[in-house]
Design an enzyme around this catalytic site. Structure first.
Site, PDB file in Angstrom:
ATOM      1  N   LYS A  12       0.864  -1.195   0.000  1.00  0.00           N
ATOM      2  CA  LYS A  12       0.000   0.000   0.000  1.00  0.00           C
ATOM      3  C   LYS A  12       0.893   1.236   0.000  1.00  0.00           C
ATOM      4  CE  LYS A  12      -0.348   1.957   3.671  1.00  0.00           C
ATOM      5  NZ  LYS A  12      -0.363   2.545   5.008  1.00  0.00           N
ATOM      6  N   ASP A 139      -6.124   0.009   8.810  1.00  0.00           N
ATOM      7  CA  ASP A 139      -5.735  -0.034   7.394  1.00  0.00           C
ATOM      8  C   ASP A 139      -6.204  -1.303   6.677  1.00  0.00           C
ATOM      9  OD1 ASP A 139      -4.487   2.356   7.577  1.00  0.00           O
ATOM     10  OD2 ASP A 139      -2.438   1.573   7.423  1.00  0.00           O
TER      11      ASP A 139
HETATM   12  O1  C5P Z   1      -5.318   0.172  13.722  1.00  0.00           O
HETATM   13  P1  C5P Z   1      -3.870  -0.199  13.809  1.00  0.00           P
HETATM   14  O2  C5P Z   1      -3.602  -1.239  14.853  1.00  0.00           O
HETATM   15  O3  C5P Z   1      -3.256  -0.527  12.504  1.00  0.00           O
HETATM   16  O4  C5P Z   1      -3.120   1.134  14.297  1.00  0.00           O
HETATM   17  C1  C5P Z   1      -1.887   1.085  14.964  1.00  0.00           C
HETATM   18  C2  C5P Z   1      -1.745   2.328  15.845  1.00  0.00           C
HETATM   19  O5  C5P Z   1      -1.561   3.479  15.014  1.00  0.00           O
HETATM   20  C3  C5P Z   1      -2.957   2.655  16.691  1.00  0.00           C
HETATM   21  O6  C5P Z   1      -2.915   1.979  17.909  1.00  0.00           O
HETATM   22  C4  C5P Z   1      -2.822   4.159  16.872  1.00  0.00           C
HETATM   23  O7  C5P Z   1      -1.878   4.457  17.878  1.00  0.00           O
HETATM   24  C5  C5P Z   1      -2.211   4.614  15.557  1.00  0.00           C
HETATM   25  N1  C5P Z   1      -3.229   5.099  14.594  1.00  0.00           N
HETATM   26  C6  C5P Z   1      -3.812   6.339  14.795  1.00  0.00           C
HETATM   27  N2  C5P Z   1      -4.736   6.793  13.900  1.00  0.00           N
HETATM   28  C7  C5P Z   1      -5.090   6.055  12.816  1.00  0.00           C
HETATM   29  C8  C5P Z   1      -4.503   4.786  12.602  1.00  0.00           C
HETATM   30  C9  C5P Z   1      -3.565   4.338  13.511  1.00  0.00           C
HETATM   31  O8  C5P Z   1      -3.506   7.033  15.772  1.00  0.00           O
HETATM   32  N3  C5P Z   1      -5.990   6.537  11.969  1.00  0.00           N
END
Ligand code: C5P
Length: 294
Positions: A12, A139
């Site tokens: 991506k 994502d």
């Molecule tokens: O959702 P995912 O586990 O992939 O996201 C990893 C971390 O990235 C989250 O725990 C958060 O701290 C940060 N994040 C965020 N805002 C987003 C996506 C991710 O703050 N839109």
């Protein structure tokens, strides 16, 4: 016995990523033009008398292979959601560096959902798969789509784009893993201007013109924490790429090129000067791959 199924879990790229706010739960609000590349990991699922998970490939070293791996989390969540209990052998060929801003883990999880939905004949529709995907990470829903899209919300609010120019891309990673939560924490300004209004992006000049008016808001905190990212950006700029930027929370940077030859020349240059970096020339993906019967 059902045949094995195989597909590429594409990398991506956030061609731009504006952070426009923060939710009360700490997640950040984004606006991003997301594309996928022909290059990626490769996943194969096969019927089996017991559960198996094997990881091979140039980026396999150090990857967790236990229940915390997003591939196994996707398998387990799909079982939980559907009550399906059949065993499966999963092979992951890991070509994308981990924690590199190219959504490798998210794309692997999305491809696992697509492949197991087919192998187990679950018949889940895209919207149900997307809801399951979101439980695995912000994502993961966008990685189910694979065609160019605008992502809003925390990344889960997806608008597919009808056409984006066909471009070649050079991916460069200096081999330093980056923690996404840390980069978001170090971002000083949480409320940045939104994306400019969308225009036609189906020709290279129009796409570059629009992209030059956008940013990746995570690039500044990421380069502060990991100066190697600045070296990557400089190396890409020196090749004459038409746009150079970091993807996601880094550390992978990309250069966009109108021709495959120019991207290939740039790949040779950077590989020669930085033999220890991950350097891959590829093209943007415009159509979703279903899967191969193998
Ligand atoms: O959702 P995912 O586990 O992939 O996201 C990893 C971390 O990235 C989250 O725990 C958060 O701290 C940060 N994040 C965020 N805002 C987003 C996506 C991710 O703050 N839109």
């Amino acid at each position: 016995m059902a045949p094995s199924l195989s597909r590429t879990a594409p990398a991506k790229i956030n061609l731009c990523l504006h952070v426009t706010g923060q939710r009360p739960d700490g997640y950040h609000l984004l606006e991003s033009l997301v594309v996928f590349t022909q290059f990626g990991d490769r996943l194969t699922v096969s019927p089996s008398s017991e559960d198996e998970f094997t990881v091979t490939g140039p980026q396999a070293t150090g990857l967790p292979v236990g229940a915390e791996n997003l591939v196994l989390r996707a398998r387990d969540l799909l079982r939980e959601e559907t009550g399906h209990v059949e065993h499966v052998a999963i092979k992951l060929e890991k070509n994308l560096p981990a924690a590199s801003g190219m959504g490798g883990g998210s794309s692997d999880a999305a491809s696992t959902l697509i492949l197991l939905n087919a192998l187990w004949k679950l018949g889940l529709k895209q919207d149900r798969l997307a809801r399951i995907a979101l439980k695995l990470g912000a994502d993961v829903p966008m990685c189910l789509s694979e065609t160019p899209l605008i992502a809003r919300g925390i990344g889960e609010d997806i608008t597919p784009l009808s056409a984006v120019a066909e471009l070649s891309v050079l991916l460069v990673n200096p081999g330093v893993p980056v923690s996404t939560p840390e980069i978001f924490r170090k971002l000083e300004r949480k409320e940045n201007p939104p994306l400019p209004p969308l225009t036609a992006l189906d020709t290279a000049p129009a796409l570059f013109d629009w992209l030059h008016r956008t940013r990746n808001d995570l690039q500044e905190p990421a380069t502060r924490i990991q100066p190697e990212i600045s070296h990557c950006l400089s190396a890409l700029l020196a090749t004459g790429a038409e746009l150079v930027r970091m993807t996601g929370s880094g550390a992978t940077c990309f250069g966009l090129f109108s021709s495959q030859e120019a991207a290939e020349r740039a790949r040779e240059e950077i590989s020669a000067s930085h033999p220890d970096w991950f350097v891959v020339a590829t093209s943007l993906l415009h159509e979703t791959e279903a899967f191969d019967h193998v």
